[in-house]
Write a protein that holds these residues in place. Structure first.
Motif, PDB file in Angstrom:
ATOM      1  N   ILE A  26       0.842  -1.189   0.000  1.00  0.00           N
ATOM      2  CA  ILE A  26       0.000   0.000   0.000  1.00  0.00           C
ATOM      3  C   ILE A  26       0.878   1.240   0.000  1.00  0.00           C
ATOM      4  N   LYS A  27       0.304   2.306  -0.489  1.00  0.00           N
ATOM      5  CA  LYS A  27       0.922   3.623  -0.417  1.00  0.00           C
ATOM      6  C   LYS A  27      -0.169   4.576   0.026  1.00  0.00           C
ATOM      7  N   GLU A  29      -1.254   8.484   0.739  1.00  0.00           N
ATOM      8  CA  GLU A  29      -0.965   9.893   0.499  1.00  0.00           C
ATOM      9  C   GLU A  29      -2.230  10.696   0.761  1.00  0.00           C
ATOM     10  N   LYS A  32      -5.836   9.321   0.166  1.00  0.00           N
ATOM     11  CA  LYS A  32      -5.909   8.193  -0.773  1.00  0.00           C
ATOM     12  C   LYS A  32      -5.010   7.049  -0.319  1.00  0.00           C
ATOM     13  N   SER A  34      -3.402   3.647  -2.081  1.00  0.00           N
ATOM     14  CA  SER A  34      -3.184   2.912  -3.324  1.00  0.00           C
ATOM     15  C   SER A  34      -2.763   1.498  -2.980  1.00  0.00           C
ATOM     16  N   SER A  36      -1.394  -2.233  -4.302  1.00  0.00           N
ATOM     17  CA  SER A  36      -0.763  -2.966  -5.397  1.00  0.00           C
ATOM     18  C   SER A  36      -1.704  -4.090  -5.810  1.00  0.00           C
ATOM     19  N   GLY A  60      -4.911  -3.218  -6.975  1.00  0.00           N
ATOM     20  CA  GLY A  60      -4.443  -2.337  -8.030  1.00  0.00           C
ATOM     21  C   GLY A  60      -5.165  -1.008  -8.110  1.00  0.00           C
ATOM     22  N   ASN A  61      -5.922  -0.639  -7.095  1.00  0.00           N
ATOM     23  CA  ASN A  61      -6.702   0.599  -7.126  1.00  0.00           C
ATOM     24  C   ASN A  61      -6.226   1.613  -6.105  1.00  0.00           C
ATOM     25  N   SER A  62      -6.529   2.862  -6.387  1.00  0.00           N
ATOM     26  CA  SER A  62      -6.321   3.967  -5.462  1.00  0.00           C
ATOM     27  C   SER A  62      -7.701   4.401  -4.994  1.00  0.00           C
ATOM     28  N   ASN A  64     -10.177   6.689  -2.187  1.00  0.00           N
ATOM     29  CA  ASN A  64     -10.300   7.717  -1.152  1.00  0.00           C
ATOM     30  C   ASN A  64     -10.562   7.013   0.164  1.00  0.00           C
TER      31      ASN A  64
END
Length: 88
Positions: A26-27, A29, A32, A34, A36, A60-62, A64
């Motif tokens: 995950i990322k 920011e 949001k 995101s 993998s 694979g989605n970003s 909210n």
């Protein structure tokens, strides 16, 4: 019951789709998250259509997100996922 365990400091996500375990990266920011593409086990179980939809919304989605009083909201509208924090 599907679960989601976020490890932001490690950039990892783990969970259970109701039948199969999954993991990925995950990322985070601002507002949001995101995800993998997720990897999962491949056991055959009833209700795999629900699990497939759940993993599709994450993988694979970003999305909210927002948090309020121990509740995590991912996504929007009819695709919103809602999680309640569970203490270990």
């Amino acid at each position: 019951m599907p679960t989601l365990e976020l490890k932001p400091s490690e950039g990892k996500v783990f969970g259970d789709g109701g039948c199969n375990r999954f993991s990925g990266s995950i990322k985070i920011e601002e507002n949001k998250i995101s995800f993998s593409p997720l990897i999962s086990t491949k056991m055959a179980c009833p209700q795999l259509d629900l699990e497939s939809r759940y993993l599709q919304l994450l993988s694979g989605n970003s999305l909210n997100y927002r948090q309020s009083k121990g509740i995590l909201y991912l996504g929007e509208g009819e695709n919103m996922l809602v999680f309640e924090k569970v203490e270990d």
